[in-house]
Design a protein around this motif. Structure first.
Motif, PDB file in Angstrom:
ATOM      1  N   GLY A  14      52.119  37.163  38.445  1.00 58.68           N
ATOM      2  CA  GLY A  14      50.750  37.631  38.636  1.00 58.68           C
ATOM      3  C   GLY A  14      49.804  36.503  38.999  1.00 58.68           C
ATOM      4  N   VAL A  15      49.934  35.377  38.307  1.00 61.13           N
ATOM      5  CA  VAL A  15      49.086  34.205  38.575  1.00 61.13           C
ATOM      6  C   VAL A  15      49.334  33.689  39.988  1.00 61.13           C
ATOM      7  N   ASP A  16      50.603  33.663  40.401  1.00 65.39           N
ATOM      8  CA  ASP A  16      50.958  33.202  41.754  1.00 65.39           C
ATOM      9  C   ASP A  16      50.307  34.095  42.810  1.00 65.39           C
ATOM     10  N   LEU A  17      50.407  35.416  42.615  1.00 67.85           N
ATOM     11  CA  LEU A  17      49.804  36.368  43.558  1.00 67.85           C
ATOM     12  C   LEU A  17      48.285  36.265  43.541  1.00 67.85           C
ATOM     13  N   ASP A  18      47.741  36.060  42.355  1.00 68.95           N
ATOM     14  CA  ASP A  18      46.295  35.891  42.166  1.00 68.95           C
ATOM     15  C   ASP A  18      45.816  34.693  42.984  1.00 68.95           C
ATOM     16  N   THR A  19      46.544  33.588  42.898  1.00 70.13           N
ATOM     17  CA  THR A  19      46.203  32.364  43.627  1.00 70.13           C
ATOM     18  C   THR A  19      46.221  32.595  45.137  1.00 70.13           C
ATOM     19  N   LYS A  20      47.148  33.459  45.575  1.00 70.61           N
ATOM     20  CA  LYS A  20      47.268  33.764  47.015  1.00 70.61           C
ATOM     21  C   LYS A  20      46.287  34.860  47.457  1.00 70.61           C
ATOM     22  N   LYS A  21      45.424  35.273  46.533  1.00 68.82           N
ATOM     23  CA  LYS A  21      44.422  36.317  46.792  1.00 68.82           C
ATOM     24  C   LYS A  21      45.049  37.686  47.095  1.00 68.82           C
ATOM     25  N   ARG A  22      46.266  37.881  46.602  1.00 68.11           N
ATOM     26  CA  ARG A  22      46.901  39.195  46.716  1.00 68.11           C
ATOM     27  C   ARG A  22      46.587  39.948  45.417  1.00 68.11           C
ATOM     28  N   TYR A  23      45.306  40.307  45.299  1.00 65.08           N
ATOM     29  CA  TYR A  23      44.755  40.748  44.023  1.00 65.08           C
ATOM     30  C   TYR A  23      45.343  42.050  43.494  1.00 65.08           C
ATOM     31  N   THR A  24      45.558  43.032  44.372  1.00 69.14           N
ATOM     32  CA  THR A  24      46.064  44.310  43.859  1.00 69.14           C
ATOM     33  C   THR A  24      47.496  44.160  43.344  1.00 69.14           C
ATOM     34  N   GLU A  25      48.279  43.287  43.989  1.00 71.37           N
ATOM     35  CA  GLU A  25      49.632  43.008  43.494  1.00 71.37           C
ATOM     36  C   GLU A  25      49.571  42.256  42.167  1.00 71.37           C
ATOM     37  N   ALA A  26      48.657  41.301  42.082  1.00 71.28           N
ATOM     38  CA  ALA A  26      48.491  40.535  40.841  1.00 71.28           C
ATOM     39  C   ALA A  26      48.131  41.458  39.689  1.00 71.28           C
ATOM     40  N   LEU A  27      47.267  42.426  39.953  1.00 71.40           N
ATOM     41  CA  LEU A  27      46.860  43.377  38.912  1.00 71.40           C
ATOM     42  C   LEU A  27      48.044  44.141  38.346  1.00 71.40           C
ATOM     43  N   VAL A  28      48.950  44.562  39.224  1.00 73.35           N
ATOM     44  CA  VAL A  28      50.142  45.293  38.769  1.00 73.35           C
ATOM     45  C   VAL A  28      50.956  44.420  37.820  1.00 73.35           C
ATOM     46  N   CYS A  29      51.141  43.147  38.185  1.00 73.68           N
ATOM     47  CA  CYS A  29      51.899  42.220  37.329  1.00 73.68           C
ATOM     48  C   CYS A  29      51.188  41.983  36.003  1.00 73.68           C
ATOM     49  N   TYR A  30      49.882  41.761  36.046  1.00 73.26           N
ATOM     50  CA  TYR A  30      49.122  41.542  34.812  1.00 73.26           C
ATOM     51  C   TYR A  30      49.253  42.749  33.880  1.00 73.26           C
ATOM     52  N   GLN A  31      49.130  43.941  34.444  1.00 75.42           N
ATOM     53  CA  GLN A  31      49.210  45.155  33.624  1.00 75.42           C
ATOM     54  C   GLN A  31      50.590  45.313  32.986  1.00 75.42           C
ATOM     55  N   GLU A  32      51.641  45.046  33.775  1.00 73.69           N
ATOM     56  CA  GLU A  32      53.006  45.157  33.241  1.00 73.69           C
ATOM     57  C   GLU A  32      53.250  44.120  32.154  1.00 73.69           C
ATOM     58  N   TYR A  60      44.603  37.062  29.659  1.00 69.39           N
ATOM     59  CA  TYR A  60      45.050  37.740  30.881  1.00 69.39           C
ATOM     60  C   TYR A  60      44.265  39.034  31.128  1.00 69.39           C
ATOM     61  N   MET A  61      43.831  39.677  30.046  1.00 72.00           N
ATOM     62  CA  MET A  61      43.047  40.906  30.198  1.00 72.00           C
ATOM     63  C   MET A  61      41.698  40.585  30.845  1.00 72.00           C
ATOM     64  N   ASN A  62      41.105  39.480  30.443  1.00 72.77           N
ATOM     65  CA  ASN A  62      39.832  39.062  31.037  1.00 72.77           C
ATOM     66  C   ASN A  62      39.983  38.784  32.527  1.00 72.77           C
ATOM     67  N   ARG A  63      41.115  38.126  32.874  1.00 64.72           N
ATOM     68  CA  ARG A  63      41.355  37.833  34.296  1.00 64.72           C
ATOM     69  C   ARG A  63      41.571  39.124  35.078  1.00 64.72           C
ATOM     70  N   ALA A  64      42.323  40.055  34.483  1.00 65.57           N
ATOM     71  CA  ALA A  64      42.588  41.340  35.146  1.00 65.57           C
ATOM     72  C   ALA A  64      41.281  42.090  35.389  1.00 65.57           C
ATOM     73  N   GLU A  65      40.386  42.072  34.412  1.00 63.63           N
ATOM     74  CA  GLU A  65      39.097  42.754  34.562  1.00 63.63           C
ATOM     75  C   GLU A  65      38.251  42.088  35.649  1.00 63.63           C
ATOM     76  N   THR A  66      38.321  40.759  35.706  1.00 58.23           N
ATOM     77  CA  THR A  66      37.585  40.018  36.741  1.00 58.23           C
ATOM     78  C   THR A  66      38.078  40.425  38.130  1.00 58.23           C
ATOM     79  N   ILE A  67      39.405  40.528  38.272  1.00 56.37           N
ATOM     80  CA  ILE A  67      39.984  40.922  39.563  1.00 56.37           C
ATOM     81  C   ILE A  67      39.582  42.345  39.929  1.00 56.37           C
ATOM     82  N   LYS A  68      39.646  43.251  38.949  1.00 53.53           N
ATOM     83  CA  LYS A  68      39.252  44.647  39.201  1.00 53.53           C
ATOM     84  C   LYS A  68      37.830  44.716  39.745  1.00 53.53           C
ATOM     85  N   THR A  69      36.931  43.972  39.111  1.00 50.95           N
ATOM     86  CA  THR A  69      35.529  43.940  39.536  1.00 50.95           C
ATOM     87  C   THR A  69      35.403  43.373  40.944  1.00 50.95           C
ATOM     88  N   LEU A  70      36.164  42.311  41.219  1.00 52.74           N
ATOM     89  CA  LEU A  70      36.146  41.662  42.535  1.00 52.74           C
ATOM     90  C   LEU A  70      36.625  42.625  43.621  1.00 52.74           C
TER      91      LEU A  70
END
Length: 242
Positions: A14-32, A60-70
């Motif tokens: 999730g962090v790797d995808l987050d870094t690559k700005k693949r946010y919706t994929e990162a969210l799936v990983c964070y949630q799992e 990780y929940m805080n990061r996931a919420e930040t991505i959702k908002t973004l």
């Protein structure tokens, strides 16, 4: 591998995808990953371990919420863009893996624009996509295919698509097929606003070596041609296509 390390691997992805700005994929990983950690906390008896895990969950929940908002802000501004580069001979790129996260109850219709749904294997690719749509989108009511004709396969193409339309009717999904001689764009448009643009269209999988090899049916195991997938969002889909 224990439960905690399984969660760590998913969260690292999730962090790797987050870094690559693949946010919706990162969210799936964070949630799992978060779900695994939450389940682990419930079963954990050691207070210090529970405290450590709770801290990680919060982080990780805080990061996931930040991505959702973004993502919401980017969608509202019409600026959302996520890109996936599929390398030559790589695997792990089934339709479900690539964009299954966007297929949900918000999807009532799908438009597929691809000039190359003509030969047998190309029509089978479209069939696989329809299977995924029917399984994932419970409120799906119609699928529109815009493609082109080929003199060599025109009769077969019509027969294959007619058979598919007949079967989709059993699921109360209407298949509308339209033809264009000038179509060039390749994209999948969801009524929820998501647009998936695949450089090579649906036909980016390499032919399997034989009919009894891995990847024959599971497209995550099939080698791919190089292509780029761009995912964008539009608020005007229903006005344009609905």
């Amino acid at each position: 591998m224990n439960i905690e390390s399984a969660a760590v691997n998913i969260l690292k992805r999730g962090v790797d995808l987050d870094t690559k700005k693949r946010y919706t994929e990162a969210l799936v990983c964070y949630q799992e990953g978060l779900q695994i950690l939450v389940d682990k906390i419930k079963a954990e008896r050691d207070d210090s371990t529970r405290s450590y895990l709770r801290k990680k969950v919060e982080e990780y929940m805080n990061r996931a919420e930040t991505i959702k908002t973004l993502v919401i802000k980017q969608k509202e501004a019409g600026l959302f863009h996520e890109q996936v580069h599929i390398e030559n001979d790589s695997t792990g790129h089934s339709y479900k893996t690539l964009f299954g996260r966007f297929l949900d109850d918000d999807v009532s219709f799908v438009v597929v624009e691809d000039p190359y749904i003509r030969s047998f294997h190309q029509c089978q690719n479209f069939l696989r996509l329809c299977e995924l749509l029917v399984r994932s989108c419970t409120k799906l009511r119609h699928i529109e295919l815009l493609t082109s004709k080929d003199n060599k396969t025109e009769k077969d193409q019509k027969s294959w698509l007619d058979n598919l339309a007949s079967d989709l009717n059993k699921y109360r999904v209407q298949l509308i097929v339209k033809y264009s001689e000038t179509l060039h764009d390749r994209q999948i448009i969801l009524s929820s606003g998501w647009i998936i643009k695949i450089g090579r269209g649906l036909d980016f999988y390499k032919a399997p070596d034989n009919k009894f090899c891995l990847g024959m049916y599971d497209l995550d195991l099939r080698q791919c041609h190089e292509t780029t997938v761009d995912i964008v969002h539009s608020k005007n889909i229903k006005q344009s296509y609905g």
